[in-house]
Design a protein around this motif. Structure first.
Motif, PDB file in Angstrom:
ATOM      1  N   ASP A  71      39.142  36.969  53.386  1.00 29.35           N
ATOM      2  CA  ASP A  71      40.197  37.149  54.391  1.00 29.35           C
ATOM      3  C   ASP A  71      41.508  36.505  53.937  1.00 29.35           C
ATOM      4  O   ASP A  71      42.589  37.069  54.132  1.00 29.35           O
ATOM      5  CB  ASP A  71      39.761  36.568  55.737  1.00 29.35           C
ATOM      6  CG  ASP A  71      38.617  37.349  56.376  1.00 29.35           C
ATOM      7  OD1 ASP A  71      38.359  38.496  55.956  1.00 29.35           O
ATOM      8  OD2 ASP A  71      37.971  36.796  57.299  1.00 29.35           O
ATOM      9  N   ALA A  74      43.082  38.713  51.291  1.00 27.05           N
ATOM     10  CA  ALA A  74      43.658  39.924  51.895  1.00 27.05           C
ATOM     11  C   ALA A  74      44.982  39.601  52.576  1.00 27.05           C
ATOM     12  O   ALA A  74      45.953  40.365  52.472  1.00 27.05           O
ATOM     13  CB  ALA A  74      42.675  40.540  52.885  1.00 27.05           C
ATOM     14  N   ASP A  75      45.025  38.465  53.269  1.00 27.08           N
ATOM     15  CA  ASP A  75      46.247  38.043  53.950  1.00 27.08           C
ATOM     16  C   ASP A  75      47.365  37.769  52.934  1.00 27.08           C
ATOM     17  O   ASP A  75      48.506  38.193  53.124  1.00 27.08           O
ATOM     18  CB  ASP A  75      45.966  36.794  54.792  1.00 27.08           C
ATOM     19  CG  ASP A  75      47.169  36.355  55.593  1.00 27.08           C
ATOM     20  OD1 ASP A  75      47.739  37.200  56.324  1.00 27.08           O
ATOM     21  OD2 ASP A  75      47.539  35.171  55.498  1.00 27.08           O
ATOM     22  N   THR A  76      47.025  37.089  51.848  1.00 30.37           N
ATOM     23  CA  THR A  76      48.018  36.797  50.807  1.00 30.37           C
ATOM     24  C   THR A  76      48.531  38.083  50.182  1.00 30.37           C
ATOM     25  O   THR A  76      49.733  38.237  49.947  1.00 30.37           O
ATOM     26  CB  THR A  76      47.416  35.879  49.720  1.00 30.37           C
ATOM     27  OG1 THR A  76      46.969  34.672  50.325  1.00 30.37           O
ATOM     28  CG2 THR A  76      48.431  35.553  48.644  1.00 30.37           C
ATOM     29  N   LYS A  77      47.623  39.019  49.929  1.00 33.01           N
ATOM     30  CA  LYS A  77      48.026  40.298  49.331  1.00 33.01           C
ATOM     31  C   LYS A  77      49.012  41.024  50.250  1.00 33.01           C
ATOM     32  O   LYS A  77      50.032  41.544  49.788  1.00 33.01           O
ATOM     33  CB  LYS A  77      46.803  41.169  49.079  1.00 33.01           C
ATOM     34  CG  LYS A  77      47.128  42.497  48.443  1.00 33.01           C
ATOM     35  CD  LYS A  77      45.894  43.333  48.209  1.00 33.01           C
ATOM     36  CE  LYS A  77      46.282  44.676  47.619  1.00 33.01           C
ATOM     37  NZ  LYS A  77      45.146  45.551  47.435  1.00 33.01           N
ATOM     38  N   LYS A  78      48.715  41.027  51.531  1.00 31.38           N
ATOM     39  CA  LYS A  78      49.588  41.688  52.500  1.00 31.38           C
ATOM     40  C   LYS A  78      50.976  41.032  52.499  1.00 31.38           C
ATOM     41  O   LYS A  78      52.006  41.711  52.517  1.00 31.38           O
ATOM     42  CB  LYS A  78      48.972  41.596  53.897  1.00 31.38           C
ATOM     43  CG  LYS A  78      49.595  42.537  54.916  1.00 31.38           C
ATOM     44  CD  LYS A  78      48.963  42.407  56.287  1.00 31.38           C
ATOM     45  CE  LYS A  78      47.469  42.636  56.250  1.00 31.38           C
ATOM     46  NZ  LYS A  78      46.833  42.535  57.565  1.00 31.38           N
ATOM     47  N   LYS A  79      51.008  39.701  52.457  1.00 30.15           N
ATOM     48  CA  LYS A  79      52.285  38.981  52.439  1.00 30.15           C
ATOM     49  C   LYS A  79      53.055  39.252  51.153  1.00 30.15           C
ATOM     50  O   LYS A  79      54.277  39.403  51.173  1.00 30.15           O
ATOM     51  CB  LYS A  79      52.049  37.480  52.593  1.00 30.15           C
ATOM     52  CG  LYS A  79      51.611  37.091  53.982  1.00 30.15           C
ATOM     53  CD  LYS A  79      51.309  35.606  54.075  1.00 30.15           C
ATOM     54  CE  LYS A  79      50.829  35.225  55.465  1.00 30.15           C
ATOM     55  NZ  LYS A  79      50.440  33.806  55.555  1.00 30.15           N
ATOM     56  N   GLU A  81      52.932  41.935  49.339  1.00 28.57           N
ATOM     57  CA  GLU A  81      53.459  43.303  49.366  1.00 28.57           C
ATOM     58  C   GLU A  81      54.731  43.395  50.202  1.00 28.57           C
ATOM     59  O   GLU A  81      55.536  44.292  49.993  1.00 28.57           O
ATOM     60  CB  GLU A  81      52.394  44.262  49.899  1.00 28.57           C
ATOM     61  CG  GLU A  81      51.255  44.475  48.922  1.00 28.57           C
ATOM     62  CD  GLU A  81      50.080  45.242  49.514  1.00 28.57           C
ATOM     63  OE1 GLU A  81      50.046  45.473  50.742  1.00 28.57           O
ATOM     64  OE2 GLU A  81      49.171  45.592  48.731  1.00 28.57           O
ATOM     65  N   SER A  82      54.917  42.465  51.123  1.00 28.48           N
ATOM     66  CA  SER A  82      56.106  42.507  51.974  1.00 28.48           C
ATOM     67  C   SER A  82      57.269  41.680  51.420  1.00 28.48           C
ATOM     68  O   SER A  82      58.344  41.652  52.015  1.00 28.48           O
ATOM     69  CB  SER A  82      55.758  42.022  53.391  1.00 28.48           C
ATOM     70  OG  SER A  82      55.458  40.643  53.371  1.00 28.48           O
TER      71      SER A  82
END
Length: 129
Positions: A71, A74-79, A81-82
Protein backbone atom coordinates in the motif's frame (compact mmCIF):
# COMPACT_ATOMS: atom_id res chain seq x y z
CA UNK A 1 28.87 -40.40 -60.29
CA UNK A 2 25.49 -39.05 -61.41
CA UNK A 3 23.96 -40.08 -58.06
CA UNK A 4 26.67 -38.32 -56.03
CA UNK A 5 26.06 -34.91 -57.53
CA UNK A 6 22.36 -34.62 -56.49
CA UNK A 7 23.16 -36.12 -53.10
CA UNK A 8 25.97 -33.62 -52.57
CA UNK A 9 23.69 -30.74 -53.65
CA UNK A 10 20.97 -31.87 -51.23
CA UNK A 11 23.47 -32.01 -48.36
CA UNK A 12 24.79 -28.54 -49.18
CA UNK A 13 21.27 -27.15 -49.36
CA UNK A 14 20.43 -28.70 -45.99
CA UNK A 15 23.58 -27.22 -44.45
CA UNK A 16 22.71 -23.74 -45.76
CA UNK A 17 19.15 -24.02 -44.44
CA UNK A 18 20.38 -25.15 -41.00
CA UNK A 19 22.93 -22.32 -40.78
CA UNK A 20 20.42 -19.65 -41.76
CA UNK A 21 17.92 -20.86 -39.16
CA UNK A 22 20.62 -20.73 -36.47
CA UNK A 23 21.52 -17.19 -37.50
CA UNK A 24 17.85 -16.18 -37.30
CA UNK A 25 17.73 -17.46 -33.71
CA UNK A 26 20.76 -15.32 -32.80
CA UNK A 27 19.02 -12.21 -34.14
CA UNK A 28 15.82 -12.82 -32.15
CA UNK A 29 14.89 -9.99 -29.79
CA UNK A 30 15.69 -10.57 -26.11
CA UNK A 31 12.86 -11.74 -23.87
CA UNK A 32 11.00 -9.02 -21.97
CA UNK A 33 12.66 -8.09 -18.67
CA UNK A 34 11.35 -9.73 -15.54
CA UNK A 35 12.29 -9.68 -11.92
CA UNK A 36 13.41 -6.60 -10.03
CA UNK A 37 13.20 -4.01 -12.79
CA UNK A 38 10.35 -4.46 -15.20
CA UNK A 39 11.30 -1.30 -17.12
CA UNK A 40 15.04 -1.94 -17.27
CA UNK A 41 17.93 -1.54 -14.87
CA UNK A 42 17.01 2.06 -14.07
CA UNK A 43 13.26 1.58 -14.03
CA UNK A 44 11.10 1.30 -10.95
CA UNK A 45 11.28 -1.83 -8.84
CA UNK A 46 8.11 -3.90 -8.67
CA UNK A 47 6.41 -4.14 -5.26
CA UNK A 48 7.10 -7.88 -5.17
CA UNK A 49 10.79 -7.37 -5.87
CA UNK A 50 10.96 -4.60 -3.25
CA UNK A 51 9.41 -6.88 -0.64
CA UNK A 52 11.81 -9.69 -1.58
CA UNK A 53 14.72 -7.28 -1.20
CA UNK A 54 13.53 -6.25 2.26
CA UNK A 55 12.97 -9.87 3.31
CA UNK A 56 16.46 -10.76 2.17
CA UNK A 57 17.85 -8.05 4.46
CA UNK A 58 15.55 -8.23 7.50
CA UNK A 59 14.09 -11.73 7.40
CA UNK A 60 10.54 -12.92 6.74
CA UNK A 61 7.71 -10.39 6.78
CA UNK A 62 4.20 -11.12 7.96
CA UNK A 63 1.30 -10.98 5.53
CA UNK A 64 0.11 -7.81 7.26
CA UNK A 65 3.53 -6.18 6.82
CA UNK A 66 3.62 -7.13 3.13
CA UNK A 67 0.15 -5.67 2.59
CA UNK A 68 1.05 -2.41 4.34
CA UNK A 69 4.31 -2.09 2.38
CA UNK A 70 2.49 -2.76 -0.91
CA UNK A 71 0.00 0.00 0.00
CA UNK A 72 2.86 2.39 0.84
CA UNK A 73 4.52 1.67 -2.51
CA UNK A 74 1.26 2.22 -4.41
CA UNK A 75 0.69 5.51 -2.59
CA UNK A 76 4.24 6.69 -3.38
CA UNK A 77 3.84 5.72 -7.03
CA UNK A 78 0.61 7.70 -7.26
CA UNK A 79 2.30 10.75 -5.69
CA UNK A 80 5.29 10.47 -8.02
CA UNK A 81 3.03 10.37 -11.06
CA UNK A 82 1.47 13.65 -9.95
CA UNK A 83 4.82 15.48 -9.56
CA UNK A 84 5.13 18.34 -12.00
CA UNK A 85 8.28 18.53 -14.14
CA UNK A 86 9.36 21.83 -12.57
CA UNK A 87 9.33 20.25 -9.09
CA UNK A 88 12.18 17.99 -10.17
CA UNK A 89 14.47 15.70 -8.26
CA UNK A 90 14.05 17.29 -4.86
CA UNK A 91 10.37 16.31 -4.76
CA UNK A 92 11.22 12.74 -5.80
CA UNK A 93 13.88 12.58 -3.10
CA UNK A 94 11.35 13.76 -0.48
CA UNK A 95 8.83 11.16 -1.63
CA UNK A 96 11.40 8.36 -1.47
CA UNK A 97 12.53 9.41 2.01
CA UNK A 98 8.91 9.47 3.17
CA UNK A 99 8.41 6.00 1.65
CA UNK A 100 11.47 4.67 3.48
CA UNK A 101 10.24 6.11 6.78
CA UNK A 102 6.75 4.63 6.27
CA UNK A 103 8.15 1.20 5.40
CA UNK A 104 10.48 1.36 8.40
CA UNK A 105 7.54 2.12 10.68
CA UNK A 106 5.85 -1.14 9.58
CA UNK A 107 8.82 -3.23 10.73
CA UNK A 108 9.64 -4.56 14.18
CA UNK A 109 12.52 -2.99 16.16
CA UNK A 110 14.86 -5.85 15.20
CA UNK A 111 13.85 -5.60 11.54
CA UNK A 112 14.32 -1.81 11.63
CA UNK A 113 17.95 -2.22 12.68
CA UNK A 114 18.60 -4.56 9.75
CA UNK A 115 16.58 -2.32 7.40
CA UNK A 116 18.72 0.67 8.38
CA UNK A 117 21.87 -1.31 7.55
CA UNK A 118 20.75 -2.55 4.13
CA UNK A 119 22.33 -0.82 1.11
CA UNK A 120 20.09 1.58 -0.76
CA UNK A 121 19.68 1.68 -4.52
CA UNK A 122 21.67 4.41 -6.16
CA UNK A 123 25.27 5.16 -7.02
CA UNK A 124 27.29 2.32 -5.48
CA UNK A 125 24.60 1.63 -2.87
CA UNK A 126 25.21 4.92 -1.06
CA UNK A 127 22.42 6.37 0.99
CA UNK A 128 21.14 9.74 -0.22
CA UNK A 129 22.13 12.51 2.18
Amino acid sequence: MKLCRPLLAACALGLVAQTSSLLAEDNAPPPPPQGEHAKGPRGPMTPEAYIQRIEKAVGPLTTEQKTKITDILADTKKKMESVKPDEGREKFRELMQAQQAAVRAVLTAEQQTKFDAMPRPGPRGKRPE
